[in-house]
Design a protein around this motif. Structure first.
Motif, mmCIF file in Angstrom:
data_model
loop_
_atom_site.group_PDB
_atom_site.id
_atom_site.type_symbol
_atom_site.label_atom_id
_atom_site.label_comp_id
_atom_site.label_asym_id
_atom_site.label_seq_id
_atom_site.Cartn_x
_atom_site.Cartn_y
_atom_site.Cartn_z
ATOM 1 N N ALA A 1 0.874 -1.175 0.000
ATOM 2 C CA ALA A 1 0.000 0.000 0.000
ATOM 3 C C ALA A 1 0.910 1.223 0.000
ATOM 4 O O ALA A 1 1.917 1.250 0.708
ATOM 5 N N TYR A 2 0.530 2.252 -0.750
ATOM 6 C CA TYR A 2 1.442 3.363 -0.984
ATOM 7 C C TYR A 2 0.735 4.699 -0.724
ATOM 8 O O TYR A 2 -0.409 4.906 -1.130
ATOM 9 N N GLY A 3 1.439 5.585 -0.008
ATOM 10 C CA GLY A 3 0.887 6.894 0.296
ATOM 11 C C GLY A 3 -0.333 6.824 1.193
ATOM 12 O O GLY A 3 -1.283 7.586 1.016
ATOM 13 N N VAL A 4 -0.300 5.931 2.185
ATOM 14 C CA VAL A 4 -1.454 5.744 3.060
ATOM 15 C C VAL A 4 -1.085 6.115 4.495
ATOM 16 O O VAL A 4 0.079 6.063 4.891
ATOM 17 N N ASN A 5 -2.073 6.502 5.263
ATOM 18 C CA ASN A 5 -1.855 6.668 6.702
ATOM 19 C C ASN A 5 -2.861 5.869 7.527
ATOM 20 O O ASN A 5 -2.815 5.890 8.754
ATOM 21 N N ALA A 6 -3.752 5.166 6.846
ATOM 22 C CA ALA A 6 -4.679 4.261 7.521
ATOM 23 C C ALA A 6 -4.772 3.001 6.669
ATOM 24 O O ALA A 6 -5.156 3.061 5.502
ATOM 25 N N PHE A 7 -4.412 1.865 7.261
ATOM 26 C CA PHE A 7 -4.390 0.635 6.481
ATOM 27 C C PHE A 7 -4.451 -0.569 7.402
ATOM 28 O O PHE A 7 -4.274 -0.458 8.624
ATOM 29 N N LEU A 8 -4.703 -1.704 6.787
ATOM 30 C CA LEU A 8 -4.675 -2.982 7.492
ATOM 31 C C LEU A 8 -3.650 -3.881 6.819
ATOM 32 O O LEU A 8 -3.609 -3.973 5.596
ATOM 33 N N ALA A 9 -2.820 -4.531 7.626
ATOM 34 C CA ALA A 9 -1.867 -5.515 7.127
ATOM 35 C C ALA A 9 -2.260 -6.875 7.675
ATOM 36 O O ALA A 9 -2.344 -7.066 8.884
ATOM 37 N N GLY A 10 -2.531 -7.796 6.758
ATOM 38 C CA GLY A 10 -2.927 -9.130 7.177
ATOM 39 C C GLY A 10 -1.749 -9.918 7.701
ATOM 40 O O GLY A 10 -0.623 -9.407 7.772
ATOM 41 N N PRO A 11 -1.968 -11.164 8.067
ATOM 42 C CA PRO A 11 -0.845 -12.001 8.493
ATOM 43 C C PRO A 11 0.206 -12.070 7.381
ATOM 44 O O PRO A 11 -0.136 -12.225 6.208
ATOM 45 N N PHE A 12 1.474 -11.928 7.743
ATOM 46 C CA PHE A 12 2.571 -11.973 6.782
ATOM 47 C C PHE A 12 3.494 -13.124 7.139
ATOM 48 O O PHE A 12 3.861 -13.294 8.301
ATOM 49 N N ASP A 13 3.900 -13.897 6.117
ATOM 50 C CA ASP A 13 4.834 -14.987 6.367
ATOM 51 C C ASP A 13 6.246 -14.648 5.910
ATOM 52 O O ASP A 13 7.085 -15.538 5.726
ATOM 53 N N ALA A 14 6.518 -13.355 5.739
ATOM 54 C CA ALA A 14 7.867 -12.866 5.475
ATOM 55 C C ALA A 14 7.888 -11.395 5.881
ATOM 56 O O ALA A 14 6.833 -10.789 6.113
ATOM 57 N N TYR A 15 9.072 -10.824 5.973
ATOM 58 C CA TYR A 15 9.162 -9.426 6.378
ATOM 59 C C TYR A 15 8.709 -8.510 5.246
ATOM 60 O O TYR A 15 8.675 -8.892 4.071
ATOM 61 N N CYS A 16 8.324 -7.293 5.614
ATOM 62 C CA CYS A 16 8.071 -6.243 4.635
ATOM 63 C C CYS A 16 8.758 -4.980 5.144
ATOM 64 O O CYS A 16 9.423 -4.997 6.181
ATOM 65 N N THR A 17 8.645 -3.883 4.414
ATOM 66 C CA THR A 17 9.270 -2.628 4.839
ATOM 67 C C THR A 17 8.250 -1.500 4.787
ATOM 68 O O THR A 17 7.263 -1.562 4.045
ATOM 69 N N THR A 18 8.491 -0.473 5.599
ATOM 70 C CA THR A 18 7.704 0.754 5.527
ATOM 71 C C THR A 18 8.647 1.926 5.297
ATOM 72 O O THR A 18 9.811 1.899 5.710
ATOM 73 N N ARG A 19 8.128 2.945 4.643
ATOM 74 C CA ARG A 19 8.915 4.142 4.360
ATOM 75 C C ARG A 19 8.045 5.351 4.627
ATOM 76 O O ARG A 19 6.901 5.417 4.169
ATOM 77 N N THR A 20 8.571 6.321 5.386
ATOM 78 C CA THR A 20 7.800 7.511 5.703
ATOM 79 C C THR A 20 8.727 8.692 5.920
ATOM 80 O O THR A 20 9.936 8.532 6.155
ATOM 81 N N VAL A 21 8.153 9.900 5.853
ATOM 82 C CA VAL A 21 8.859 11.136 6.190
ATOM 83 C C VAL A 21 7.808 12.165 6.570
ATOM 84 O O VAL A 21 6.703 12.173 6.030
ATOM 85 N N GLY A 22 8.127 13.007 7.542
ATOM 86 C CA GLY A 22 7.195 14.031 7.991
ATOM 87 C C GLY A 22 6.643 13.711 9.365
ATOM 88 O O GLY A 22 7.159 12.855 10.083
ATOM 89 N N GLU A 23 5.569 14.389 9.743
ATOM 90 C CA GLU A 23 4.949 14.181 11.048
ATOM 91 C C GLU A 23 3.693 13.347 10.887
ATOM 92 O O GLU A 23 2.759 13.734 10.174
ATOM 93 N N GLY A 24 3.684 12.199 11.529
ATOM 94 C CA GLY A 24 2.525 11.320 11.472
ATOM 95 C C GLY A 24 2.029 10.991 12.852
ATOM 96 O O GLY A 24 2.767 11.049 13.838
ATOM 97 N N ALA A 25 0.769 10.649 12.938
ATOM 98 C CA ALA A 25 0.160 10.259 14.210
ATOM 99 C C ALA A 25 -0.909 9.230 13.923
ATOM 100 O O ALA A 25 -1.408 9.113 12.796
ATOM 101 N N GLY A 26 -1.266 8.483 14.947
ATOM 102 C CA GLY A 26 -2.308 7.491 14.753
ATOM 103 C C GLY A 26 -2.406 6.547 15.926
ATOM 104 O O GLY A 26 -1.790 6.749 16.973
ATOM 105 N N VAL A 27 -3.201 5.511 15.727
ATOM 106 C CA VAL A 27 -3.384 4.454 16.715
ATOM 107 C C VAL A 27 -3.107 3.116 16.038
ATOM 108 O O VAL A 27 -3.591 2.867 14.929
ATOM 109 N N GLN A 28 -2.334 2.276 16.694
ATOM 110 C CA GLN A 28 -2.064 0.926 16.221
ATOM 111 C C GLN A 28 -2.854 -0.070 17.058
ATOM 112 O O GLN A 28 -2.857 0.005 18.290
ATOM 113 N N VAL A 29 -3.519 -0.985 16.369
ATOM 114 C CA VAL A 29 -4.279 -2.046 17.031
ATOM 115 C C VAL A 29 -3.792 -3.382 16.478
ATOM 116 O O VAL A 29 -3.756 -3.566 15.256
ATOM 117 N N LEU A 30 -3.412 -4.297 17.360
ATOM 118 C CA LEU A 30 -3.007 -5.635 16.955
ATOM 119 C C LEU A 30 -4.118 -6.616 17.300
ATOM 120 O O LEU A 30 -4.642 -6.604 18.415
#
Length: 294
Positions: A67-96
């Motif tokens: 997913a690209y250029g997002v600030n709200a998203f869902l990531a399903g179960p992953f069976d390998a690593y992934c990466t994230t890239r960001t710059v600037g000021e971000g805020a939010g809530v993470q729920v596992l």
């Protein structure tokens, strides 16, 4: 520093939600220049309801699953690593969410979101609306209360998960991934093949892979606790500032493997390469960025 966490607030869900949601993590972060983090694999679902600076979520194996250029998203179960890239000021809530909890909250088989990051507005209208409501709340307590209300409503309206799948999940989780798939199948009265197919469709990954991920998550969390100390902001230890095991009181790799249910050290290292993208020794070095929980 490339990224500075300016706020980190842990919120406890309503007690009625505790079987489904362990905690909420509210955060605010200032990133002065592009920051790339490696996010480890996991048998869980990550929901980010954010505002401010967007980020990219990238699966190196298949960029179209990101997913690209997002600030709200869902990531399903992953069976390998992934990466994230960001710059600037971000805020939010993470729920596992555990897969059984996510299956009910989302109302869809997790096989549809496995190894995928999906923008909130592309997955469900209620998720996009919830992000806006959370962002508009005046403080963290109000945001967590809004999450409580929304998740409780989703659970009340959701159909139950097959009790045989729930039993298989509980046994597997209770054993830390040590339970044999054949034994799980026998306990619920299904064949191994039928259990694997149903488990994969509803919870996103087959039981054998989930068992490996559970062992890895335990080892990764142990690595973070013993080498780094307690995580600083409620997310999982970002292994990367402590001495390698075997020095200054840290555990050796063979000891860590044994404690976490691995046959030997080579199996531990194999899983770290696959699920975290590097060896435990490399991840113990400074500036090894990760924000996923172990």
């Amino acid at each position: 520093m490339d990224g500075v966490l300016t706020e980190a607030i842990v919120g406890l869900p309503d007690p009625r939600l505790r079987p489904y949601v362990d905690r909420y993590l509210g955060y605010r972060e200032q990133v002065a220049r592009p920051l790339v983090r490696r996010e480890v694999a996991g048998a869980f679902v990550v929901l980010i309801l954010g505002w401010g600076a967007p980020l990219d979520v990238i699966d190196p194996r298949a960029v179209e699953r990101g997913a690209y250029g997002v600030n709200a998203f869902l990531a399903g179960p992953f069976d390998a690593y992934c990466t994230t890239r960001t710059v600037g000021e971000g805020a939010g809530v993470q729920v596992l969410l555990t897969p059984p909890a996510a299956r009910r909250v989302l109302g869809l088989p997790l096989g549809e979101v496995t190894n995928r990051a999906v923008p909130a507005d592309g997955l469900a209208g209620w998720l996009a609306r919830l992000r806006d409501e959370v962002a508009d709340a005046p403080d963290w307590a109000g945001r967590f209360a809004r999450l409580d209300a929304a998740l409780a409503a989703r659970l009340a309206a959701a159909g139950p998960v097959d009790p045989r799948l729930l039993q298989a999940w509980r046994v597997l989780a209770g054993s830390g991934g040590a339970a044999a798939v054949g034994a799980l199948a026998g306990e619920v009265g299904w064949s191994r093949r039928h259990l694997a197919a149903r488990f994969r469709r509803e919870f996103g990954l087959p039981p054998k892979t989930v068992a490996r991920l559970m062992r890895f998550q335990r080892a990764y969390a142990t690595l973070g606790r013993e080498l780094i100390g307690p995580p600083g902001h409620g997310a999982a230890p970002a292994a990367g500032t402590g001495p390698p095991p075997g020095r200054h009181g840290g555990p050796g790799w063979a000891e860590l493997a044994l404690r976490c249910g691995y046959f030997d050290q080579s199996h531990l290292i194999r899983d770290f390469r696959e699920f975290a993208g590097d060896t435990p020794e490399t991840l113990a070095r400074p500036r090894s960025h990760s924000s996923n929980p172990g």
